[in-house]
Write a protein that holds these residues in place. Structure first.
Motif, short mmCIF file in Angstrom:
data_model
loop_
_atom_site.label_atom_id
_atom_site.label_comp_id
_atom_site.label_asym_id
_atom_site.label_seq_id
_atom_site.Cartn_x
_atom_site.Cartn_y
_atom_site.Cartn_z
N LYS A 199 0.74 -1.21 0.14
CA LYS A 199 -0.01 -0.03 0.04
C LYS A 199 0.87 1.16 -0.23
O LYS A 199 0.22 2.33 0.08
N THR A 200 2.27 1.05 -0.18
CA THR A 200 2.99 2.32 -0.18
C THR A 200 2.53 3.29 -1.35
O THR A 200 2.17 2.87 -2.30
N ARG A 201 2.63 4.51 -1.15
CA ARG A 201 2.19 5.46 -1.88
C ARG A 201 3.53 6.24 -2.56
O ARG A 201 3.55 7.09 -3.37
N VAL A 202 4.75 5.65 -2.33
CA VAL A 202 6.15 5.94 -3.02
C VAL A 202 6.04 5.39 -4.38
O VAL A 202 5.86 4.26 -4.73
N THR A 203 6.18 6.39 -5.42
CA THR A 203 6.12 5.92 -6.69
C THR A 203 7.37 5.43 -7.40
O THR A 203 8.50 5.94 -7.07
N GLY A 204 7.45 4.63 -8.51
CA GLY A 204 8.58 4.33 -9.23
C GLY A 204 9.86 4.03 -8.32
O GLY A 204 9.59 3.13 -7.52
N GLY A 205 10.90 4.52 -8.82
CA GLY A 205 12.19 4.20 -8.01
C GLY A 205 12.34 5.01 -6.95
O GLY A 205 13.64 5.04 -6.57
N LEU A 206 11.48 5.85 -6.35
CA LEU A 206 11.93 6.66 -5.38
C LEU A 206 12.23 5.99 -4.11
O LEU A 206 12.69 6.50 -3.07
N GLY A 207 11.71 4.59 -3.86
CA GLY A 207 11.81 4.00 -2.62
C GLY A 207 13.26 3.73 -2.38
O GLY A 207 13.77 4.10 -1.38
N PRO A 208 14.19 3.26 -3.09
CA PRO A 208 15.52 3.02 -3.11
C PRO A 208 16.10 4.35 -2.73
O PRO A 208 17.17 4.61 -1.91
N LEU A 209 15.72 5.62 -3.41
CA LEU A 209 16.22 6.85 -2.89
C LEU A 209 16.27 7.05 -1.66
O LEU A 209 17.06 7.60 -0.93
N LEU A 210 15.05 6.88 -1.19
CA LEU A 210 14.64 7.38 0.26
C LEU A 210 15.42 6.49 1.11
O LEU A 210 15.91 7.00 2.23
N VAL A 211 15.36 5.31 0.73
CA VAL A 211 16.12 4.47 1.66
C VAL A 211 17.79 4.76 1.76
O VAL A 211 18.40 4.84 2.74
N GLY A 212 18.46 5.15 0.49
CA GLY A 212 19.63 5.84 0.49
C GLY A 212 19.65 6.97 1.50
O GLY A 212 20.84 6.96 2.05
N LEU A 213 18.69 7.77 1.20
CA LEU A 213 18.86 8.97 2.18
C LEU A 213 18.93 8.70 3.57
O LEU A 213 19.51 9.38 4.47
N VAL A 214 18.03 7.60 4.03
CA VAL A 214 18.35 7.39 5.35
C VAL A 214 19.46 6.56 5.88
O VAL A 214 20.03 7.13 7.10
N VAL A 215 20.15 5.93 5.05
CA VAL A 215 21.57 5.36 5.39
C VAL A 215 22.38 6.73 5.37
O VAL A 215 23.33 6.82 6.49
N GLY A 216 22.48 7.47 4.73
CA GLY A 216 23.38 8.71 5.03
C GLY A 216 23.10 9.66 6.09
O GLY A 216 23.91 9.95 6.66
N ALA A 217 21.69 9.66 6.34
CA ALA A 217 21.34 10.53 7.73
C ALA A 217 21.81 9.60 8.78
O ALA A 217 22.18 10.37 9.98
N ASN A 218 21.79 8.22 8.87
CA ASN A 218 22.11 7.55 10.02
C ASN A 218 23.57 7.67 10.15
O ASN A 218 24.21 7.62 11.29
#
Length: 250
Positions: free
Chosen positions: A164-183
Motif C-alpha cells: 500500500k505504499t504511495r511511494v512511486t517508481g524508483g523513489l523508494g530506493p532513493l529514500l532508503v539511501g537517504l536514510v542510510v546517509g542520515a544515519n
C-alpha cells in the motif's frame, strides 16, 4: 507471528535464485567498493574522515551508492546488499531462510572482494574498519546499531515492501539511501553506523582488525529483524499481504 518460510535446497538450482545470488555478489561489491573507497579517500583529504566534511562526504557516498544499487538489483534479487535487510525481510516471509543464507554468503563475498581490491589498488592501505568511539562501550554500540538498523529496515518496508505504499517508481530506493546517509551523519562518530554486517566484515577481513566486530553483527541483525517483525505485524494490511510459500509448498 512471524511468517518464516524455511525453503528447500532445490532453490539453489533454480535459475532465478542463481541470478539473484550472483546479483547480490555484484551489488554488494559495488556498494562496498564505493562506500569504503569514499572513507579511504576522506582519510587522505584535508581534515580526514573524522572531520565534519569527511563524515559528510562518506555519508553522501553511501546514500548515493545504496540508492543506485538497490534500484539496480530490485528486479533481480531485491537489492538487499545487507544481511540485516535479508533477515528483516525473511521475518515477514518475503524470502526463504534457505535463500537468505545464500544471499548472506554472497554479500560477504562481495564485500570481501571489494575490500581486498581496494587494499591492492591503494598500495596496501588498510581498509577502514568500524570500531566504537572512545568512551562508548559494547552495549551502547549494540543499542546504537539496533536503532540505526531499525530505521533502515522500517524505511525499506514502508517505501518498497508494503503493497500500500504511495511511494512511486524508483523513489523508494532513493529514500532508503537517504536514510542510510542520515544515519551515518547521526551515528558515524559513535559506533561507525554500520547497519550492515557485510559492510563491516569485508574491511575487517582485509585489514585483519576484529576489535568489537561482533557488535556489527548483533546490533544490525537485531535491529533489522525487530523492524521487519514490527512493520509486518502492525503496519501491513493483512488482507493485502501474501507471504511467500512455506517449505511444504515448494
Amino acid at each position: 507471528m512471524a511468517k518464516l518460510a524455511v525453503g528447500h535446497h532445490r532453490e539453489a538450482s533454480e535459475p532465478d535464485c542463481i541470478r539473484a545470488v550472483l546479483a547480490e555478489v555484484v551489488l554488494t561489491f559495488l556498494f562496498v567498493f564505493a562506500g569504503v573507497g569514499a572513507a579511504m579517500t576522506a582519510g587522505k583529504m584535508v581534515g580526514g574522515a573524522d572531520s565534519i566534511m569527511g563524515l559528510t562526504a562518506v555519508a553522501l557516498a553511501h546514500a548515493l551508492v545504496v540508492a543506485v544499487m538497490i534500484s539496480a538489483g530490485l528486479h533481480i534479487s531485491g537489492g538487499h546488499l545487507n544481511p540485516a535487510v535479508t533477515l528483516g525481510l525473511a521475518v515477514g516471509g518475503h524470502i526463504t531462510l534457505f535463500r537468505s543464507l545464500l544471499y548472506i554468503l554472497a554479500q560477504l563475498l562481495g564485500s570481501t572482494l571489494a575490500s581486498l581490491l581496494l587494499r591492492y589498488l591503494t598500495g596496501g592501505l588498510d581498509t577502514p574498519v568500524h570500531t566504537l568511539a572512545a568512551g562508548m562501550d559494547a552495549a551502547q554500540g549494540v543499542i546504537m546499531e539496533i536503532v540505526l538498523t531499525f530505521s533502515l529496515l522500517f524505511s525499506v518496508y514502508a517505501t518498497i515492501v508494503d503493497p500500500k505504499t504511495r511511494v512511486t517508481g524508483g523513489l523508494g530506493p532513493l529514500l532508503v539511501g537517504l536514510v542510510v546517509g542520515a544515519n551515518i551523519l547521526a551515528g558515524g562518530p559513535f559506533s561507525g553506523a554500520s547497519m550492515n554486517p557485510a559492510r563491516s566484515f569485508g574491511p575487517a577481513l582485509a585489514s585483519w582488525v576484529w576489535t568489537d566486530h561482533w557488535v556489527y553483527w548483533v546490533g544490525p541483525i537485531v535491529g533489522g529483524v525487530l523492524a521487519g517483525f514490527v512493520y509486518d505485524q502492525i503496519f501491513i494490511v493483512r488482507s493485502r499481504h501474501e507471504p511467500i510459500p512455506r517449505d511444504e509448498d515448494f
